[in-house]
Write an enzyme that holds these catalytic residues in place. Structure first.
Site, PDB file in Angstrom:
ATOM      1  N   LYS A 202      -4.861  15.936   2.971  1.00 30.77           N
ATOM      2  CA  LYS A 202      -4.120  14.943   3.744  1.00 30.77           C
ATOM      3  C   LYS A 202      -2.776  14.711   3.077  1.00 30.77           C
ATOM      4  CE  LYS A 202      -4.618  10.319   5.806  1.00 30.77           C
ATOM      5  NZ  LYS A 202      -5.329   9.026   5.718  1.00 30.77           N
ATOM      6  N   HIS A 221      -9.377  -0.082   0.268  1.00 32.12           N
ATOM      7  CA  HIS A 221     -10.543   0.689   0.692  1.00 32.12           C
ATOM      8  C   HIS A 221     -11.061   1.507  -0.491  1.00 32.12           C
ATOM      9  CE1 HIS A 221      -7.309   3.630   0.828  1.00 32.12           C
ATOM     10  NE2 HIS A 221      -8.227   4.600   0.815  1.00 32.12           N
ATOM     11  N   ASP A 223     -12.934   5.454  -1.069  1.00 33.77           N
ATOM     12  CA  ASP A 223     -13.001   6.725  -0.344  1.00 33.77           C
ATOM     13  C   ASP A 223     -14.447   7.099  -0.049  1.00 33.77           C
ATOM     14  OD1 ASP A 223     -10.279   6.846  -0.484  1.00 33.77           O
ATOM     15  OD2 ASP A 223     -10.185   8.419  -2.011  1.00 33.77           O
ATOM     16  N   HIS A 277      -8.828   0.704  -3.847  1.00 38.98           N
ATOM     17  CA  HIS A 277      -7.404   0.949  -4.043  1.00 38.98           C
ATOM     18  C   HIS A 277      -6.633   0.699  -2.750  1.00 38.98           C
ATOM     19  CE1 HIS A 277      -9.252   4.723  -2.707  1.00 38.98           C
ATOM     20  NE2 HIS A 277      -8.072   5.097  -2.233  1.00 38.98           N
TER      21      HIS A 277
END
Length: 335
Positions: A202, A221, A223, A277
């Site tokens: 990404k 959020h 991961d 993070h």
């Protein structure tokens, strides 16, 4: 339906020195009021060329327990390749929006691969100040080259070369993390799907923002991946939550940032931490980052490793197929 890209919003906002309401974070989330300004510890930086391999393993395990994130240097990715990867990513986002739209993601098809804008909103309905390019890079049988840009012309070559460097690095991370749990070096990789694991690249593009005090590039959020390996650029922006403070991650030249993802936290039964993070934005400069997500196969059932479950340490997490975990997390359902 036409989607207004953040890059276009940024171009309009720059003339007004303001941003739309949906990008303005609530007071308790704004970086201006929540970024910690006192003295903070630096992220662990681990030299993978250290000949004392036991020391490397210990440092990786400790950082994963205490932080859930660390930086690695001497990781085997040539500096020249890093510069080429950053160049083709920058060049893609400099293209006219209509040229980028040729590769637009189509979420209704069940895939987020392609060019797009962060669709997820936080719990208060606020949007992230970011556009992206997202696609599978490994295994080759899963790669859809139709969503890989043909301009710049070297995009495919550079990304495939970078992916080849990531495969042994990911294996090294899994091995050290397994040994750090007292397990055989292949334990975590095998439990996560082995060679069937999927690697997704990404590129996050954060346009200049006239009100960086009010907006976030990506809201807080963790991961969903097993591991995430991030190539940053020199513009600061990544923040991590440590001891209930949001602290800035300092840029280390030629370092890669390794995140522990949710699946390794689950497999380790909570020994390793999936780091919360977020990212901030910059008023003058665009910021880019290249996270590589390593995910289990969709049908793979992930749960705490049986070797780590005892009467004193019962399982903290349920076993669940990775696709079901994704569905619950994306839709903010109880896990």
């Amino acid at each position: 339906m036409e989607v207004l890209r953040v890059q276009a919003v940024a171009a309009l906002s720059s003339t007004q020195n303001d941003i739309p309401e949906e990008f303005i974070m609530s007071e308790h989330s704004r970086p201006s009021s929540t970024t910690f300004t006192g003295p903070t510890p630096d992220l662990p930086v681990i030299d993978l060329a250290n000949p004392d391999r036991a020391s490397v393993t210990s440092a990786i395990a400790e950082a994963s327990r205490e932080w859930g994130i660390f930086q690695v240097v001497n990781h085997g990715v040539p500096e020249e390749l890093i510069k080429r990867l950053q160049l083709v990513g920058n060049d893609f986002f400099k293209l006219p929006i209509e040229e980028k739209e040729v590769y637009a993601a189509n979420p209704s098809s069940g895939s987020l691969e392609g060019y797009g804008t962060q669709f997820d909103k936080d719990l208060e309905g606020k949007k992230s100040w970011v556009d992206f390019l997202f696609h599978i890079v490994w295994p080759q049988s899963r790669v859809n080259y139709k969503v890989w840009p043909q301009n710049p012309a070297s995009y495919r070559e550079v990304n495939e070369e970078y992916t080849k460097c990531m495969l042994p690095l990911v294996d090294e991370m899994f091995s050290n993390l397994s040994i750090g749990l007292g397990l055989e070096k292949g334990a975590l990789k095998e439990a996560a799907g082995g060679d069937e694991m999927k690697y997704l690249m990404k590129i996050n593009y954060y346009p200049p923002c006239p009100r960086p005090d009010l907006a976030l590039g990506i809201t807080p959020h963790t991961d969903m991946s097993t591991l995430t390996i991030i190539l940053p650029d020199q513009v600061p922006g990544l923040q991590v939550s440590k001891d209930e403070h949001w602290i800035d991650v300092k840029y280390v030249p030629n370092a890669l940032i390794v995140h522990i993802g949710d699946q390794i936290e689950i497999m380790s039964n909570g020994v390793y931490k999936s780091m919360l993070h977020r990212t901030t934005v910059n008023k003058e400069k665009a910021r880019l980052s290249w996270p590589l997500f390593v995910e289990p196969p969709e049908e793979k059932e992930i749960g705490p490793l049986p070797q780590l479950i005892t009467g004193e340490k019962p399982a903290k997490y349920k076993c669940k197929k990775f696709k079901d975990y994704q569905y619950c997390k994306i839709n903010k359902l109880p896990q």
